[in-house]
Design a protein around this motif. Structure first.
Motif, mmCIF file in Angstrom:
data_model
loop_
_atom_site.group_PDB
_atom_site.id
_atom_site.type_symbol
_atom_site.label_atom_id
_atom_site.label_comp_id
_atom_site.label_asym_id
_atom_site.label_seq_id
_atom_site.Cartn_x
_atom_site.Cartn_y
_atom_site.Cartn_z
ATOM 1 N N ILE A 3 -24.020 -13.007 94.536
ATOM 2 C CA ILE A 3 -22.720 -13.525 94.125
ATOM 3 C C ILE A 3 -22.573 -13.287 92.619
ATOM 4 O O ILE A 3 -23.416 -13.689 91.839
ATOM 5 N N TYR A 4 -21.508 -12.626 92.229
ATOM 6 C CA TYR A 4 -21.306 -12.229 90.836
ATOM 7 C C TYR A 4 -20.381 -13.169 90.089
ATOM 8 O O TYR A 4 -20.312 -13.133 88.890
ATOM 9 N N ARG A 5 -19.647 -13.965 90.812
ATOM 10 C CA ARG A 5 -18.653 -14.815 90.222
ATOM 11 C C ARG A 5 -19.333 -15.950 89.513
ATOM 12 O O ARG A 5 -20.260 -16.480 90.076
ATOM 13 N N TYR A 6 -19.109 -16.348 88.495
ATOM 14 C CA TYR A 6 -18.060 -16.574 87.557
ATOM 15 C C TYR A 6 -18.568 -16.537 86.130
ATOM 16 O O TYR A 6 -19.749 -16.621 85.878
ATOM 17 N N ASP A 7 -17.608 -16.572 85.206
ATOM 18 C CA ASP A 7 -17.950 -16.860 83.821
ATOM 19 C C ASP A 7 -17.809 -18.371 83.629
ATOM 20 O O ASP A 7 -17.691 -19.112 84.601
ATOM 21 N N ASP A 8 -17.784 -18.837 82.418
ATOM 22 C CA ASP A 8 -17.685 -20.276 82.148
ATOM 23 C C ASP A 8 -16.354 -20.878 82.605
ATOM 24 O O ASP A 8 -16.234 -22.086 82.708
ATOM 25 N N HIS A 9 -15.373 -20.032 82.864
ATOM 26 C CA HIS A 9 -14.052 -20.514 83.256
ATOM 27 C C HIS A 9 -13.765 -20.277 84.732
ATOM 28 O O HIS A 9 -12.639 -20.437 85.178
ATOM 29 N N THR A 13 -15.273 -11.362 84.820
ATOM 30 C CA THR A 13 -14.929 -10.662 83.590
ATOM 31 C C THR A 13 -15.410 -9.219 83.743
ATOM 32 O O THR A 13 -16.112 -8.900 84.704
ATOM 33 N N VAL A 14 -15.063 -8.389 82.798
ATOM 34 C CA VAL A 14 -15.551 -7.003 82.825
ATOM 35 C C VAL A 14 -17.082 -6.984 82.763
ATOM 36 O O VAL A 14 -17.720 -6.104 83.319
ATOM 37 N N ASN A 15 -17.666 -7.989 82.122
ATOM 38 C CA ASN A 15 -19.122 -8.027 81.971
ATOM 39 C C ASN A 15 -19.870 -8.483 83.216
ATOM 40 O O ASN A 15 -21.053 -8.185 83.357
ATOM 41 N N ASN A 16 -19.218 -9.211 84.123
ATOM 42 C CA ASN A 16 -19.949 -9.691 85.296
ATOM 43 C C ASN A 16 -19.388 -9.193 86.622
ATOM 44 O O ASN A 16 -19.843 -9.598 87.680
ATOM 45 N N PHE A 17 -18.405 -8.319 86.578
ATOM 46 C CA PHE A 17 -17.833 -7.762 87.815
ATOM 47 C C PHE A 17 -18.705 -6.622 88.306
ATOM 48 O O PHE A 17 -19.131 -5.776 87.520
ATOM 49 N N PRO A 18 -18.987 -6.568 89.601
ATOM 50 C CA PRO A 18 -19.898 -5.536 90.132
ATOM 51 C C PRO A 18 -19.217 -4.193 90.383
ATOM 52 O O PRO A 18 -18.954 -3.806 91.514
ATOM 53 N N PHE A 19 -18.922 -3.477 89.322
ATOM 54 C CA PHE A 19 -18.315 -2.150 89.474
ATOM 55 C C PHE A 19 -19.327 -1.200 90.087
ATOM 56 O O PHE A 19 -20.469 -1.118 89.636
#
Length: 67
Positions: A3-9, A13-19
């Motif tokens: 599971i890649y979701r989430y940032d602090d909000h 984000t571009v940094n944690n999305f599994p492209f």
């Protein structure tokens, strides 16, 4: 599945999305993240299908924008 979701909000984000494509245009990446967050908020389950759908829609957007 990781599971890649989430940032602090609570968003991708571009940094944690599994492209899956490493050479995507930064504008396409940003748009794909926005689309993925919206799809998820609308009830789309997290997973490969959501990621692929978001990237495909972002690519379409970029091609239409680029003319």
């Amino acid at each position: 599945m990781k599971i890649y979701r989430y940032d602090d909000h609570g968003k991708w984000t571009v940094n944690n999305f599994p492209f899956s494509e490493s050479n995507l245009n930064p504008n396409v990446q940003e748009k794909a993240v926005k689309i993925a967050n919206k799809l998820y908020e609308e009830g789309e389950p997290e997973g490969d299908l959501l990621y692929k759908k978001a990237v495909a829609k972002a690519k379409e957007w970029f091609l239409e924008m680029d003319g």
